[in-house]
Design a protein around this motif. Structure first.
Motif: not given
Length: 110
Positions: A1-4, A99, A101, A103-104, A107
């Motif tokens: 998971m990416k936090r953006v 933020y 969360h 998933s790659e 995206i």
């Protein structure tokens, strides 16, 4: 998971939304009157209406094109209509920074 990082909670008025783009992915971030924040894909599954332009009532948004009712907690379209949109986890820190969360795969698929 990416936090953006997607901004500060103070940038969204009550019962309103903000659109954020991560790559080609467009996400609507909604703020409830309680201050809770939810995020879903900004595209109605029916005719691709911009959900960020819809009316928020309780924990639902109504699509501005054909009034489909979508749950902001899980992205599920309410009966009698059917379908769903992707819902994203939102984190708000002690400074009000928000933020998502993501998933790659989400995206890359966008």
């Amino acid at each position: 998971m990416k936090r953006v990082h997607v901004g500060n909670i103070s940038e969204i008025a009550e019962k309103r939304s903000r659109v954020v783009r991560i790559g080609a992915l467009e996400i609507a971030v909604f703020k409830f009157s309680s201050g809770t924040v939810r995020a879903i894909e900004n595209r109605c599954p029916h005719k691709a209406g911009k959900l960020s332009e819809g009316i928020v009532c309780d924990h639902h948004v109504f699509c501005p094109l054909h009034d489909w009712k979508i749950n902001l907690h899980d992205g599920v379209v309410q009966a009698p209509d059917e379908g769903c949109v992707t819902a994203f986890q939102v984190e708000v820190d002690e400074n009000g920074d928000m933020y998502l969360h993501i998933s790659e795969e989400s995206i890359l698929a966008s």
